[in-house]
Design an enzyme around this catalytic site. Structure first.
Site, PDB file in Angstrom:
ATOM      1  N   HIS A 100       0.835  -1.196   0.000  1.00 40.97           N
ATOM      2  CA  HIS A 100       0.000   0.000   0.000  1.00 40.97           C
ATOM      3  C   HIS A 100       0.868   1.244   0.000  1.00 40.97           C
ATOM      4  O   HIS A 100       2.065   1.175   0.315  1.00 40.97           O
ATOM      5  CB  HIS A 100      -0.883   0.007   1.256  1.00 40.97           C
ATOM      6  CG  HIS A 100      -0.090   0.126   2.514  1.00 40.97           C
ATOM      7  ND1 HIS A 100       0.457  -0.974   3.152  1.00 40.97           N
ATOM      8  CD2 HIS A 100       0.306   1.209   3.231  1.00 40.97           C
ATOM      9  CE1 HIS A 100       1.131  -0.565   4.207  1.00 40.97           C
ATOM     10  NE2 HIS A 100       1.063   0.761   4.283  1.00 40.97           N
TER      11      HIS A 100
ATOM     12  N   HIS B 113       5.139   6.559  -1.471  1.00 40.87           N
ATOM     13  CA  HIS B 113       5.897   5.343  -1.782  1.00 40.87           C
ATOM     14  C   HIS B 113       5.120   4.110  -1.330  1.00 40.87           C
ATOM     15  O   HIS B 113       4.164   4.219  -0.560  1.00 40.87           O
ATOM     16  CB  HIS B 113       7.238   5.370  -1.032  1.00 40.87           C
ATOM     17  CG  HIS B 113       7.029   5.236   0.442  1.00 40.87           C
ATOM     18  ND1 HIS B 113       6.657   6.296   1.243  1.00 40.87           N
ATOM     19  CD2 HIS B 113       7.065   4.146   1.264  1.00 40.87           C
ATOM     20  CE1 HIS B 113       6.489   5.875   2.475  1.00 40.87           C
ATOM     21  NE2 HIS B 113       6.724   4.564   2.532  1.00 40.87           N
TER      22      HIS B 113
HETATM   23  P1  2AM Z   1       5.095   3.014   5.214  1.00 39.90           P
HETATM   24  O1  2AM Z   1       4.001   3.897   4.747  1.00 39.90           O
HETATM   25  O2  2AM Z   1       6.431   3.513   4.861  1.00 39.90           O
HETATM   26  O3  2AM Z   1       4.949   1.603   4.758  1.00 39.90           O
HETATM   27  C1  2AM Z   1       1.765   1.072   9.472  1.00 39.90           C
HETATM   28  O4  2AM Z   1       2.887   1.164  10.265  1.00 39.90           O
HETATM   29  C2  2AM Z   1       1.929   1.877   8.197  1.00 39.90           C
HETATM   30  O5  2AM Z   1       1.976   3.266   8.486  1.00 39.90           O
HETATM   31  C3  2AM Z   1       3.170   1.537   7.429  1.00 39.90           C
HETATM   32  O6  2AM Z   1       2.782   1.435   6.098  1.00 39.90           O
HETATM   33  C4  2AM Z   1       4.113   2.672   7.739  1.00 39.90           C
HETATM   34  O7  2AM Z   1       5.096   3.027   6.830  1.00 39.90           O
HETATM   35  C5  2AM Z   1       3.189   3.820   8.034  1.00 39.90           C
HETATM   36  N1  2AM Z   1       3.737   4.665   9.102  1.00 39.90           N
HETATM   37  C6  2AM Z   1       4.092   4.275  10.343  1.00 39.90           C
HETATM   38  N2  2AM Z   1       4.483   5.334  11.077  1.00 39.90           N
HETATM   39  C7  2AM Z   1       4.391   6.424  10.281  1.00 39.90           C
HETATM   40  C8  2AM Z   1       4.649   7.811  10.445  1.00 39.90           C
HETATM   41  N3  2AM Z   1       5.091   8.307  11.594  1.00 39.90           N
HETATM   42  N4  2AM Z   1       4.430   8.624   9.396  1.00 39.90           N
HETATM   43  C9  2AM Z   1       3.998   8.151   8.237  1.00 39.90           C
HETATM   44  N5  2AM Z   1       3.721   6.850   8.005  1.00 39.90           N
HETATM   45  C10 2AM Z   1       3.920   5.990   9.010  1.00 39.90           C
END
Ligand code: 2AM
Length: 217
Positions: A69, A148
C-alpha cells in the site's frame, strides 16, 4: 468522545490490488537479485554489511511487510497529529472506497529499506496531507515527494523509514547531486547516491489499480 477516537484507523492509504501486488513483488525481487551481483554494488558492499569481504543476499536481507500500500496519512488510531482533521477532509470522505491508478515510477534500495516511489496525479494529491514532507524535515520538496510503497525492511527497521529514505535521495537530487549513473538495466537506469542509496528509475512506470481505504489492524 472515546468511540470517535477509536474509530480512526491506524492509517489511510491506497491498497494495491492483489494481482498487481504479485507483479510489483516479482519486479522488486528481480531487481534485488540483479543488484547484488553487480560489480558496482559489490564495491559498496560495506554499506550493507559493515565488512567489505562479506557477501549479501538482498532477497533475504529485506523482510516483506504485509499487504502492499501507499500510506497517505498515518493516524495511529487518532493519536497522530492531524489525524482527525485528515479523516474529516471532504476529499477523504468523498473518495473513500474509490479506485485509483497509481504510477510506480522508481525503485529504491538503502541498507534500511526497499521501496517503490509513487508519482501522484493532481487528483491523488487531494488526498495527500499538506505536512507529510515537512514532518520529515524536507519542507522544500514538492507535495507528494514522500509517496511510496514499502516493499521490505532490514531486520529491526520500521516501515516509516522507507519514506524518509526516499526523501533523503530526493533532497540530494534537489541539492544538485546527480548521483553516479551505474548502468542502463532492462528495467531502467540505475543510479548510486552514496551511503548505500540506490535508485532505479523505471523505463516504464508500473501502473497499479489501488483502492483508497484505511487499515485498522
Ligand atoms: P510506510 O508507509 O512507509 O509503509 C503502518 O505502520 C503503516 O503506516 C506503514 O505502512 C508505515 O510506513 C506507516 N507509518 C508508520 N508510522 C508512520 C509515520 N510516523 N508517518 C507516516 N507513516 C507511518
Amino acid at each position: 468522545g472515546q468511540l470517535e477516537e477509536v474509530s480512526l484507523p491506524l492509517y489511510f492509504g491506497w491498497f494495491l490490488l492483489s494481482s498487481i501486488q504479485d507483479k510489483v513483488r516479482c519486479t522488486a525481487m528481480d531487481f534485488l537479485k540483479t543488484l547484488d551481483t553487480l560489480e558496482a554494488f559489490k564495491k559498496h558492499l560495506i554499506d550493507f554489511t559493515g565488512k567489505a569481504e562479506k557477501e549479501v543476499d538482498l532477497e533475504e536481507y529485506f523482510e516483506a511487510k504485509g499487504t502492499l500500500h501507499c500510506t497517505t496519512k498515518f493516524c495511529d488510531y487518532g493519536k497522530a497529529e492531524g489525524a482527525k482533521e485528515y479523516a474529516e477532509k471532504p476529499a477523504v470522505k468523498d473518495l473513500y472506497g474509490s479506485a485509483f491508478e497509481l504510477s510506480l515510477s522508481a525503485l529504491f534500495v538503502t541498507p534500511r529499506t526497499v521501496g517503490a516511489r509513487v508519482s501522484l496525479t493532481e487528483e491523488q494529491l487531494l488526498l495527500w496531507p499538506a505536512d507529510a514532507e515537512k514532518e520529515a524535515g524536507s519542507a522544500s520538496l514538492p507535495l507528494g515527494s514522500r509517496a511510496h510503497v514499502t516493499l521490505g525492511c532490514a531486520e529491526g527497521v520500521e516501515p516509516v523509514q522507507t519514506g524518509l529514505d526516499l526523501l533523503e535521495i530526493l533532497a540530494l537530487q534537489q541539492e544538485g547531486h546527480q548521483g553516479e549513473l551505474i548502468e542502463e538495466m532492462e528495467l531502467g537506469s540505475l543510479t548510486y547516491y552514496g551511503e548505500g542509496r540506490w535508485l532505479l528509475t523505471l523505463r516504464e512506470p508500473i501502473c497499479s489499480s489501488a483502492c483508497f481505504s484505511s487499515f485498522y489492524g
